[in-house]
Structure formats: C-alpha cells, structure tokens
Design a protein around this motif. Structure first.
Motif, PDB file in Angstrom:
ATOM      1  N   ALA A 175     -12.443  -8.433   4.183  1.00  0.00           N
ATOM      2  CA  ALA A 175     -13.087  -8.513   5.483  1.00  0.00           C
ATOM      3  C   ALA A 175     -12.028  -8.996   6.475  1.00  0.00           C
ATOM      4  N   MET A 176     -12.115  -8.506   7.693  1.00  0.00           N
ATOM      5  CA  MET A 176     -11.104  -8.808   8.703  1.00  0.00           C
ATOM      6  C   MET A 176     -11.762  -9.350   9.962  1.00  0.00           C
ATOM      7  N   GLY A 177     -10.992 -10.096  10.723  1.00  0.00           N
ATOM      8  CA  GLY A 177     -11.536 -10.641  11.958  1.00  0.00           C
ATOM      9  C   GLY A 177     -10.489 -10.788  13.040  1.00  0.00           C
ATOM     10  N   TRP A 178     -10.968 -10.884  14.262  1.00  0.00           N
ATOM     11  CA  TRP A 178     -10.147 -11.226  15.427  1.00  0.00           C
ATOM     12  C   TRP A 178     -10.642 -12.545  15.986  1.00  0.00           C
ATOM     13  N   PHE A 179      -9.708 -13.412  16.284  1.00  0.00           N
ATOM     14  CA  PHE A 179      -9.991 -14.690  16.927  1.00  0.00           C
ATOM     15  C   PHE A 179      -9.068 -14.819  18.139  1.00  0.00           C
ATOM     16  N   ARG A 180      -9.401 -15.719  19.040  1.00  0.00           N
ATOM     17  CA  ARG A 180      -8.523 -15.927  20.187  1.00  0.00           C
ATOM     18  C   ARG A 180      -8.491 -17.399  20.551  1.00  0.00           C
ATOM     19  N   TRP A 189     -15.230  -4.946   4.776  1.00  0.00           N
ATOM     20  CA  TRP A 189     -14.180  -4.147   4.143  1.00  0.00           C
ATOM     21  C   TRP A 189     -14.430  -2.657   4.322  1.00  0.00           C
ATOM     22  N   SER A 190     -15.691  -2.264   4.355  1.00  0.00           N
ATOM     23  CA  SER A 190     -16.033  -0.844   4.485  1.00  0.00           C
ATOM     24  C   SER A 190     -16.074  -0.383   5.928  1.00  0.00           C
ATOM     25  N   GLY A 191     -16.135  -1.340   6.844  1.00  0.00           N
ATOM     26  CA  GLY A 191     -16.279  -0.993   8.247  1.00  0.00           C
ATOM     27  C   GLY A 191     -17.716  -0.792   8.682  1.00  0.00           C
ATOM     28  N   GLN A 192     -18.646  -0.973   7.772  1.00  0.00           N
ATOM     29  CA  GLN A 192     -20.033  -0.670   8.093  1.00  0.00           C
ATOM     30  C   GLN A 192     -20.759  -1.828   8.759  1.00  0.00           C
ATOM     31  N   THR A 193     -20.209  -3.021   8.658  1.00  0.00           N
ATOM     32  CA  THR A 193     -20.833  -4.190   9.261  1.00  0.00           C
ATOM     33  C   THR A 193     -19.849  -4.826  10.240  1.00  0.00           C
ATOM     34  N   ASN A 194     -20.323  -5.078  11.456  1.00  0.00           N
ATOM     35  CA  ASN A 194     -19.495  -5.707  12.481  1.00  0.00           C
ATOM     36  C   ASN A 194     -20.246  -6.873  13.094  1.00  0.00           C
ATOM     37  N   TYR A 195     -19.501  -7.881  13.486  1.00  0.00           N
ATOM     38  CA  TYR A 195     -20.035  -9.008  14.244  1.00  0.00           C
ATOM     39  C   TYR A 195     -19.207  -9.130  15.526  1.00  0.00           C
ATOM     40  N   TYR A 196     -19.852  -9.591  16.599  1.00  0.00           N
ATOM     41  CA  TYR A 196     -19.152  -9.793  17.866  1.00  0.00           C
ATOM     42  C   TYR A 196     -19.581 -11.099  18.522  1.00  0.00           C
ATOM     43  N   LEU A 197     -18.657 -11.695  19.242  1.00  0.00           N
ATOM     44  CA  LEU A 197     -18.977 -12.773  20.163  1.00  0.00           C
ATOM     45  C   LEU A 197     -19.861 -12.186  21.254  1.00  0.00           C
ATOM     46  N   ASP A 198     -20.890 -12.912  21.637  1.00  0.00           N
ATOM     47  CA  ASP A 198     -21.840 -12.365  22.608  1.00  0.00           C
ATOM     48  C   ASP A 198     -21.162 -11.892  23.892  1.00  0.00           C
ATOM     49  N   SER A 199     -20.181 -12.622  24.346  1.00  0.00           N
ATOM     50  CA  SER A 199     -19.576 -12.308  25.646  1.00  0.00           C
ATOM     51  C   SER A 199     -18.692 -11.061  25.608  1.00  0.00           C
ATOM     52  N   VAL A 200     -18.399 -10.535  24.428  1.00  0.00           N
ATOM     53  CA  VAL A 200     -17.581  -9.321  24.353  1.00  0.00           C
ATOM     54  C   VAL A 200     -18.388  -8.107  23.894  1.00  0.00           C
ATOM     55  N   ARG A 233     -10.593 -12.567   1.527  1.00  0.00           N
ATOM     56  CA  ARG A 233     -11.084 -11.908   0.321  1.00  0.00           C
ATOM     57  C   ARG A 233     -12.582 -12.127   0.155  1.00  0.00           C
ATOM     58  N   GLY A 234     -13.139 -12.981   1.023  1.00  0.00           N
ATOM     59  CA  GLY A 234     -14.560 -13.274   0.965  1.00  0.00           C
ATOM     60  C   GLY A 234     -15.370 -12.314   1.810  1.00  0.00           C
ATOM     61  N   LEU A 235     -16.559 -12.747   2.167  1.00  0.00           N
ATOM     62  CA  LEU A 235     -17.456 -11.917   2.949  1.00  0.00           C
ATOM     63  C   LEU A 235     -17.106 -11.993   4.432  1.00  0.00           C
ATOM     64  N   ILE A 236     -17.542 -11.002   5.169  1.00  0.00           N
ATOM     65  CA  ILE A 236     -17.369 -11.003   6.623  1.00  0.00           C
ATOM     66  C   ILE A 236     -17.974 -12.280   7.195  1.00  0.00           C
ATOM     67  N   SER A 237     -17.290 -12.867   8.167  1.00  0.00           N
ATOM     68  CA  SER A 237     -17.726 -14.162   8.668  1.00  0.00           C
ATOM     69  C   SER A 237     -17.278 -14.382  10.101  1.00  0.00           C
ATOM     70  N   ARG A 238     -18.054 -15.188  10.822  1.00  0.00           N
ATOM     71  CA  ARG A 238     -17.660 -15.630  12.154  1.00  0.00           C
ATOM     72  C   ARG A 238     -16.857 -16.925  12.097  1.00  0.00           C
ATOM     73  N   ASN A 239     -16.804 -17.533  10.960  1.00  0.00           N
ATOM     74  CA  ASN A 239     -16.103 -18.801  10.800  1.00  0.00           C
ATOM     75  C   ASN A 239     -14.622 -18.553  10.562  1.00  0.00           C
ATOM     76  N   PRO A 240     -13.765 -19.492  10.964  1.00  0.00           N
ATOM     77  CA  PRO A 240     -12.311 -19.281  10.862  1.00  0.00           C
ATOM     78  C   PRO A 240     -11.723 -19.565   9.488  1.00  0.00           C
ATOM     79  N   GLY A 241     -12.513 -19.570   8.454  1.00  0.00           N
ATOM     80  CA  GLY A 241     -12.007 -19.874   7.120  1.00  0.00           C
ATOM     81  C   GLY A 241     -11.362 -18.688   6.426  1.00  0.00           C
ATOM     82  N   TYR A 242     -10.556 -17.941   7.151  1.00  0.00           N
ATOM     83  CA  TYR A 242      -9.878 -16.775   6.578  1.00  0.00           C
ATOM     84  C   TYR A 242      -8.591 -17.225   5.902  1.00  0.00           C
ATOM     85  N   GLN A 243      -8.214 -16.511   4.844  1.00  0.00           N
ATOM     86  CA  GLN A 243      -7.035 -16.936   4.079  1.00  0.00           C
ATOM     87  C   GLN A 243      -5.717 -16.537   4.737  1.00  0.00           C
ATOM     88  N   TYR A 244      -5.727 -15.448   5.458  1.00  0.00           N
ATOM     89  CA  TYR A 244      -4.469 -14.915   5.994  1.00  0.00           C
ATOM     90  C   TYR A 244      -4.586 -14.735   7.501  1.00  0.00           C
TER      91      TYR A 244
END
Length: 122
Positions: A33-38, A53-64, A100-111
C-alpha cells in the motif's frame, strides 16, 4: 530494501496543476500500500492520499478530494499524485511512503522518500 524517489514538484500559480511521481526500487512494490503525505513549514506532517496495492481502494484528505487523484502503475513500480486547482495552502514538501501493511491514513509506513517541494503562489 525499498527506496522511494519523488519527482515532479515545483512552483505553480493558484489554480495550476502538477503531477508528482514516486519511483520505487527493490522487491515487492506490487504488494505495498502506498501513500502521499505533506509537511508545510511549522506544521506537522499530514496525510494527503493513499492507495491499496491493487489500486482499487483510495483514501483522500477531505480538503483535496475532487482536486487530487492518486494512482499507481505496478508494471513501472511508480505511484502518482495528479494535483489540479492548486491552492496556496497546498504548499508543502510532499513525501511518498510505502507499507507492507494495509492502506492507511496514519503515518506508520515503513519506507519514505526524501520529499519534493510544491509551492503554490497566490
């Protein structure tokens, strides 16, 4: 080891568009799963968008929502963030991240990438 490299940032006027790219090297991109933060000056890093990972599920910040679109091409090991109708409040360093985990809004990404600057002038 996974490495992420962002590109595509720059200076744009209000209402303009940019497309950020995040190129990944190393094994397993298609399973992450991948994410963008700023992070804007003086502010905490915030979630912008995420994609499964499949691209089928997306999350967005409300303001974007409705202005930004996250996508990925697993054959190219690349993720994108298409940004339209940019506003001065979108000015920040944008980071891509992988987990390597599930899609998330939290910043606990490994890379994490090193970031790319986006500046929107008024």
């Amino acid at each position: 080891q996974v490495q992420l490299v962002e590109s595509g940032g720059g200076l744009v006027q209000t209402g303009g568009s940019l497309r950020l790219s995040c190129a990944a090297s190393g094994p397993g991109f298609g399973s992450f799963a991948m994410g963008w933060f700023r992070q804007a000056p003086g502010k905490e890093r915030e979630f912008v968008a995420a994609i499964s990972w499949s691209g089928q599920t997306n999350y967005y910040l409300d303001s974007v929502k409705g202005r930004f679109t996250i996508s990925r091409d697993n054959s190219l090991n690349t993720m994108y963030l298409q940004m339209t109708n940019l506003k001065p409040e979108d000015t920040a360093v944008y980071y891509c991240a992988a987990t390597r985990g599930l899609i998330s809004r939290n910043p606990g990404y490994q890379y994490w990438g090193q970031g790319t600057q986006v500046t929107v002038s008024s």
